[in-house]
Design an enzyme around this catalytic site. Sequence first.
Site, short mmCIF file in Angstrom:
data_model
loop_
_atom_site.label_atom_id
_atom_site.label_comp_id
_atom_site.label_asym_id
_atom_site.label_seq_id
_atom_site.Cartn_x
_atom_site.Cartn_y
_atom_site.Cartn_z
N ARG A 90 0.86 -1.18 0.00
CA ARG A 90 0.00 0.00 0.00
C ARG A 90 0.90 1.24 0.00
NH1 ARG A 90 -5.00 1.35 1.73
NH2 ARG A 90 -5.56 -0.29 0.24
N ASP B 108 -2.33 0.22 -4.50
CA ASP B 108 -1.93 -1.15 -4.20
C ASP B 108 -1.03 -1.65 -5.32
OD1 ASP B 108 -3.40 -1.01 -1.92
OD2 ASP B 108 -4.99 -2.35 -2.58
N ASN C 217 -7.11 3.08 -4.35
CA ASN C 217 -8.08 3.21 -3.27
C ASN C 217 -8.27 4.68 -2.91
OD1 ASN C 217 -8.47 0.22 -2.09
ND2 ASN C 217 -6.37 0.48 -2.79
#
Length: 316
Positions: free
Chosen positions: A211, A274, A284
């Site tokens: 992430r 990601d 995201n």
Amino acid sequence: MQLLFIADPLDHFKTYKDTTFSMMREAAARGHTLLACEPRHVMWARGGVVSARMQAFTLTGDAKDWYRTDGAAQQRPLKDVGAVLMRKDPPFDSEYFYATHLLEQAEREGARVFNAPRALRDHPEKLAILEFPELIGPTLVTRDADDVRAFHAEHRDIILKPLDGMGGMGIFRVREDGLNLGSITETLNKFGAQTVMVQRFLPEIAQGDKRILLIGGEPVPFSLARIPQGSEVRGNLAAGGKGVALPLSARDREIAETLGPVLAARGLLLVGLDVIGDCLTEINVTSPTGFQEITQQTGFDVARRFVDALEAALAA
């Protein structure tokens, strides 16, 4: 300044790891006033403006009873607070979609909303990667079971996932033998009624599903690698993955620096990319996490960087 956090109920927070809580803690340390509501508390009526039943609260510093409310909740216009932070966790369902329209109306009335509501709608977390094919691995988006079978025949080892999942929910791996491919496809696509994403399996997942956080278009210098444990294929922390903070690799930084300015210009103050191996797998934007894990392991204060960026955006 008054900051309104639109989020899940405060009583549901796991403050030892919650990113929204770390934002609140940093904002409070700077003297900002904290307000909270849930999306269901936001409303509009003709002749008025978008408002919400907001609860003022104060952080206590106690690990268990971590906040106390300050008076009764009040119905107030969103435009009257300094900033609105949309931090409702996925899924991005119909109610979330409707909330973005109410928040966009609030923007027209003068509210400052982060991330921008239109940008939230325009960047569904699984599908946003389609705009950047040069950064992703082999990927298919379809309802059709025959398309899925053909993709498996070409790539032999694949991942299937729903478009509205979170935390690793509904992710399946099908290896070369194709075991249960038909059943898995039917489960996810509801016999052709729902669209699914299929991607070639990336063995680099063993080193973690990284992430990478973008704040104001700039990458945080550390990623959080979510590493699958045992026989699990999913690295998501919610699925039992182990979070390990790592310095950004050259490829991580290339991906981040390619996307950062583009996404920031669209009103996305905070983004979680990601990355598995060298491939971007998701973008995201709804409620990216990882602040506390990165800060605890590296000393880099992610919440401070975020509130710095928020204050800069409000001053611009």
